[in-house]
Design an enzyme around this catalytic site. Structure first.
Site, short mmCIF file in Angstrom:
data_model
loop_
_atom_site.label_atom_id
_atom_site.label_comp_id
_atom_site.label_asym_id
_atom_site.label_seq_id
_atom_site.Cartn_x
_atom_site.Cartn_y
_atom_site.Cartn_z
N THR A 127 -1.49 -0.56 -4.95
CA THR A 127 -0.24 0.06 -4.51
C THR A 127 0.70 -1.02 -3.98
OG1 THR A 127 0.68 1.89 -3.20
CG2 THR A 127 -1.12 0.66 -2.17
N ASN A 128 1.73 -0.63 -3.26
CA ASN A 128 2.69 -1.60 -2.71
C ASN A 128 3.18 -1.11 -1.35
OD1 ASN A 128 5.18 0.11 -3.12
ND2 ASN A 128 4.37 0.04 -5.21
N HIS A 129 4.15 -1.85 -0.78
CA HIS A 129 4.53 -1.58 0.62
C HIS A 129 5.59 -0.48 0.79
CE1 HIS A 129 2.13 -4.83 2.06
NE2 HIS A 129 2.79 -5.74 1.35
#
Ligand code: PMT
Length: 395
Positions: free
Chosen positions: A208-210
């Protein structure tokens, strides 16, 4: 949205009056001018002084107050109001409003006003479910009033059911919607994406990412507050659903793509603020991958490019989170994804990008015109983008 707006806050006799104090405070903090009108019942639960202290404005409790600063109070407040909010609204006041009665300062002001009306019921579940209450709420709705809630949960009586006054953030959302109902996006459907997609490696792990989803949620709220019907395709976790926005929860890029394609069939604009994974694990393990002494390689496959795939007769806006060559990289995406507009997001700039409440973006349109915006709240960034979308609708 609320800054400088004239809000008449009608408070009626319910134990939920204590929540109306918080609402009055938050409205005032947001820059609204709040004139409170209390029914006699309301003054049994909280004092006019409490509202006066929070709003710094006089509180009306008596239609025949000789010391009032207004010549004819109900007419003056009714004329000045940009929105009338009745919160909490009791069964009794709802019935009076539905009948068009005018026997106290609040109901008189409502009848004398052309301002939009928002009613937030608060009562015991049986009273809410009573056919008379339902009929009266239906009648108000038919006349154009916005009915906010009630919510479900524990009631003052100790019972559980429908009847709780909505919480302040939800009420603020309803008020902003009521104020902006006839805004420049009314009659339009806007699909917004938000959050970071999560691509499963196994039942435990994801890539995933931020992205927190804050940017997309702010765009969705701003569009709602300009009158649009908003569909929010969200991969965000932990953000409360914005009131009056249809939220479609998704997790992976493929799920987001399916939802966006389905919902853009009826859309006038698509605004992709989501951080979508460009790659996903080629396969997802059925069971948790066990630790071993060896390194582990995961083969990645490209995901679908949602923006490039979603074509149709609607305005298409992208975001570009960049850590270098901001304008050049974002401009290339305008061309490769055939966009009307992109918000180039410098994620290295202070107060900008992932997880913040503010953002600094540069807008680039399909003619390569570049507009650098200052650091703004994400809601304000949303509005600047929507200004451009509204202009594209007009053109
Ligand atoms: O959520 P927050 O914490 O508030 O953070 C906001 C944000 C930084 C995530 C947001 O402002 C932002 O920049 N979003 C886009 C991030 C991004 O992934 O950019 P990109 O350059 O990878 O993609 C360009 C555009 O194509 C984006 O609109 C993206 O949604 C879209 N895209 C990307 C990949 C893909 N497979 N399909 C897509 O549609």
């Amino acid at each position: 949205m609320l800054s400088g707006k004239r809000v008449v806050l009608g408070v009626t006799g319910s134990i939920a009056c204590y929540k109306a104090l918080d609402l009055a405070s938050k409205l005032t903090q947001a820059g609204a001018l709040v004139d409170t009108i209390m029914t006699r019942g309301a003054t049994q639960f909280v004092t006019p002084l409490a509202f006066r202290s929070l709003t710094h404005r006089p509180v009306v409790t008596d239609a025949f107050d000789a010391d009032s600063e207004y010549a004819v109070e109900h007419v003056e407040l009714a004329r000045q109001a940009e929105v009338i909010v009745v919160a909490p609204a009791t069964v009794h006041t709802i019935a009076k409003l539905a009948m068009g009665m005018a026997d106290d300062p609040l109901t008189t002001t409502v009848v004398a006003s052309r301002a939009p009306l928002m009613v937030a019921p608060a009562m015991d579940a049986d009273m809410f479910e009573h056919p008379a209450t339902q009929e009266n709420l239906g009648r108000l709705r038919q006349r154009g009033a916005v009915i906010a809630g009630p919510g479900q949960g524990r009631l003052a009586s100790g019972l559980t059911g429908w009847g709780r006054l909505l919480e302040t953030p939800e009420l603020l959302g309803y008020i902003a919607h009521t104020l902006g109902r006839n805004g420049d996006l009314s009659g339009r459907t806007v699909v917004v994406s938000a959050g970071g997609t999560a691509e499963p490696i196994d039942p435990v792990r994801v890539i995933t990412n931020h992205s927190s989803g804050k940017m997309g949620y702010a765009v969705a709220e701003a569009a709602r507050d300009r009158g649009a019907r908003v569909v929010l395709v969200s991969a965000a976790k932990g953000l409360p659903n914005p009131p009056l926005v249809e939220v479609v929860p998704v997790s992976t890029a493929q799920q987001m793509c399916d939802a966006v394609l389905a919902r853009t069939e009826e859309a006038d604009a698509l605004i992709m603020a989501a951080a979508v994974a460009d790659y996903r694990p080629l396969t997802t393990a059925d069971q948790k991958i066990k630790k071993s002494d060896d390194d582990l390689s995961i083969q990645l496959a490209k995901t679908v490019d949602i923006l490039a795939t979603a074509r149709g007769d609607f305005v298409r806006v992208g975001f570009a989170a960049e850590s270098e060559n901001l304008v050049a990289n974002a401009a290339a995406k305008v061309t490769s994804k055939s966009l009307d507009l992109i918000a180039a997001n410098d994620i290295t700039s202070e107060g900008s990008g992932f997880g913040t409440d503010t953002n600094r973006v540069t807008l680039i349109d399909r003619d390569m015109n570049v507009e650098e915006l200052p650091l703004l709240t994400k809601y304000e960034v949303g509005n600047r983008i929507l200004d451009r979308v509204a202009r594209l609708f007009r053109d």
